[in-house]
Enzyme design. Structure first.
Site, short mmCIF file in Angstrom:
data_model
loop_
_atom_site.label_atom_id
_atom_site.label_comp_id
_atom_site.label_asym_id
_atom_site.label_seq_id
_atom_site.Cartn_x
_atom_site.Cartn_y
_atom_site.Cartn_z
CG ASN A 53 -3.05 4.39 1.71
OD1 ASN A 53 -4.20 4.40 2.14
ND2 ASN A 53 -2.28 3.32 1.78
CG HIS B 240 -3.37 -1.17 -2.27
ND1 HIS B 240 -3.75 0.12 -1.98
CD2 HIS B 240 -3.33 -1.82 -1.08
CE1 HIS B 240 -3.92 0.25 -0.68
NE2 HIS B 240 -3.67 -0.92 -0.11
CB SER C 223 -0.90 0.01 1.24
OG SER C 223 -0.11 0.04 2.42
CD GLU D 208 -5.03 2.68 -4.51
OE1 GLU D 208 -5.32 3.89 -4.48
OE2 GLU D 208 -4.20 2.16 -3.73
#
Length: 600
Positions: free
Chosen positions: A505, A455, A434, A467
């Site tokens: 993130n 991800h 991540s 992702e």
């Protein structure tokens, strides 16, 4: 100072609302429904008529749904009167100003009101960006001037920020807070700074999303889908900017930057370019997206809309999948693939750990059966497709190998070096990292073109987002393969490049870090910030609830990676976060983080 009592009969009974746009109209509806006499004031007669029509339509819908009677509806309608002259506010107990976000205009309104209203009348500004203190200081009654920030749409949104300046008298705050509660709202007391709590956190996040799009890192559709599916948000950031108004967002960010000097608040250039071109969002019919008509919520195709269907390159065939790891994420990913019909090899460091991971999947499937989400037969077939193994050697014939081990680059590189030797030529090698660079995993192999990021989000069986992270060396057919696999396992894939944080993130953790800084600066409490973001921003969890769930150590590690990559001072981890981690207060998993939890 003499103010109406905050107990007993309803206080601030007669309220003038100055500015009958969308927000003013919504506030007028809330007040009239609650039994207040409302004096609606706007220089435009058309705005006044539109306000009355909106109230008529809203109350008619309520009657049709049997929420109110026709007699009650007539009572609501009788409590609204509209005017074009500020003089109509002469008998108001409270005036709420919601004219456009222009300081000179608001100052003029307050100056005129000073000469009209009674000495005991409270004046409230609905600004979310301009200085309440400055407006108060130039008023003849600074102790009775405060901010009253409703959220759009006012009838539905529960949050109201009650903003005090250093000049505001406590009885004025108490009276307005009591009013907000009587309207069924949740008032949060905040100090005077641009954006206050909710918008102060929200607009920084929106600005970063605009900058991410401007840099062509990801498409507008992928950015919005990532934040909706990865964080459970009701709208993606670019769609939300269009709803708020690109010009409004730019104004708020300019005020925030002037106050904070934080580069994260400096408006992304694209916001200025769109504003100057008149592409201000839904109200103009075009902003980041194109709409059916000005004011319409319906998005229509334009030149930037991605084409549907498969890409120009076909993917490699994938029938079997290897998942490396034995933790929650590895087990969840293995379950996802097995439920979609793939043969899965689940490899751990020992046979016992692999068997335990498969047993955990069995329990997860049993829960799904108990809830009626899965048949017993389907659960059994899913479990039968999973073969536990105590060594990576079992990956020799898999078509796709997915790594889901600890978030430690050295560990991942060692694993990828092993996969390079074990997996057959043409196998796709994927990492679920991540925050770490995918290219560093790829370079640990002799086939970096076969390495990609996938991800998944936790819990993998429930979360729809993946992702898909391409490095500069990832081949097109590997990218196509992973996109096709995501479709087969019913996940929504979003494309992004190999940089820290990817989409979710990179946008989420600076927002969380800024929330911590608010507490650090004693601007607002944990509870108020969490309430503000849930009630005002539609977030499923407040930032401190989320931090404690994610883990403060994990959050700190991601913040450090973001800061190291982008070198922006505004991304430096909050000292409070570092201190809590150093003290072993890591969140729910240790029983204490920003809050304390009962030990299980």
């Amino acid at each position: 100072m003499d103010l109406p009592s905050t107990s007993g009969q309803p206080t601030l009974q007669t309220v003038a609302v100055v500015g009958l746009g969308t927000m003013g109209t919504g506030i007028a509806e809330v007040l009239t429904r609650a039994g207040h006499e409302v004096i609606g004031i706007d220089v435009s007669e058309a705005a006044g008529r539109a306000c009355v029509a909106a109230l008529e339509n809203a109350t008619a819908r309520s009657v049709a749904k049997e929420r109110i009677t026709e007699a009650e509806r007539q009572g609501v309608l009788s409590r609204l009167r509209t005017f074009t002259d500020l003089q109509a506010a002469v008998h108001a107990d409270l005036v709420i100003e919601v004219v456009p976000e222009d300081y000179e205009l608001k100052q003029q309104v307050f100056r005129e009101l000073d000469a009209i209203v009674r000495p005991d009348t409270i004046l409230a500004t609905g600004t979310n960006a301009l200085s309440v203190t400055r407006l108060a200081a130039e008023s003849q009654r600074p102790e009775r001037v405060l901010g009253l920030h409703f959220f759009n749409p006012a009838p539905a949104m529960k949050l109201v920020e009650v903003v005090s300046s250093v000049l505001t008298a406590p009885p004025a705050v108490a009276a307005v807070t009591a009013l907000a509660r009587s309207l069924g709202k949740e008032p949060v007391a905040v100090g005077d700074r641009p954006g206050f709590v909710a918008d102060g956190l929200l607009f920084g996040y929106l600005n970063q999303a605009a900058a991410m799009y401007e840099s062509k890192y990801a498409s507008r559709e992928d950015i919005d889908a990532a934040m909706k599916l990865g964080c459970g948000l009701p709208m993606g950031p670019l769609a939300l900017l269009d709803l708020i108004g690109v010009d409004t967002a730019r104004t708020v960010l300019e005020a925030m930057y002037a106050s904070s000097g934080d580069r994260l608040h400096a408006p992304a250039p694209i916001l200025g370019h769109l504003t100057e071109a008149g592409l201000t969002g839904r109200k103009a019919g075009r902003g980041f997206y194109t709409y059916e008509a000005p004011g319409s919520p319906a998005v229509v195709r334009d030149a930037l809309t991605p084409l549907e269907g498969s890409g120009p390159v076909a993917g490699r065939p994938v029938r079997s999948v290897g998942v490396a790891g034995s933790g929650t994420m590895a087990s969840g990913i293995a379950q996802v693939f097995a439920q979609a019909g793939f043969e899965v090899v689940l490899a751990a460091r020992s046979d016992a750990k692999a068997a335990a991971a498969k047993a955990a999947i069995g329990k997860s499937l049993a829960r799904a059966v108990a809830k009626g989400r899965l048949s017993e037969e389907a659960a059994g077939q899913t479990l039968d497709r999973i073969t536990p193994a105590g060594s990576l050697e079992a990956f020799a014939e898999v078509d796709l190998a997915v790594e889901a081990v600890a978030e430690d680059l050295a560990v991942k590189q060692e694993l990828f070096a092993a996969l390079d030797k074990i997996c057959k030529p043409g196998a796709v090698l994927a990492t679920t990292t991540s925050s770490l660079p995918v290219i560093a995993c790829a370079r640990a192999t002799s086939r970096p073109q076969d390495v990609i990021g996938m991800h998944f989000f936790n819990p993998a069986p429930a979360m729809k987002l993946v992702e898909v992270v391409r490095t500069v060396l990832t081949s097109e057919d590997v990218h196509a393969t992973v996109r096709e696999v995501c479709a087969k396992v019913r996940k929504h894939a979003v494309d992004c490049g190999d940089r820290a944080g990817f989409i979710v993130n990179a946008l989420l953790f600076p927002y969380l870090n800024n929330a911590i800084k608010m507490v650090e600066n004693h601007y607002a409490s944990l509870d108020d910030i969490d309430a503000a973001m849930k009630l005002g921003g539609g977030y499923p969890m407040g930032p401190f609830e989320l931090l404690d769930v994610v883990g403060l150590d994990v959050s700190l590690a991601i913040e450090k990676v973001l800061h190291k990559e982008f070198r922006d001072p505004g991304l430096a981890p909050s000292p409070l976060l570092e201190h809590l981690v150093a003290a072993g207060c890591l969140g729910r998993k240790t029983g204490r983080g920003f809050r304390e939890y009962a030990r299980r």
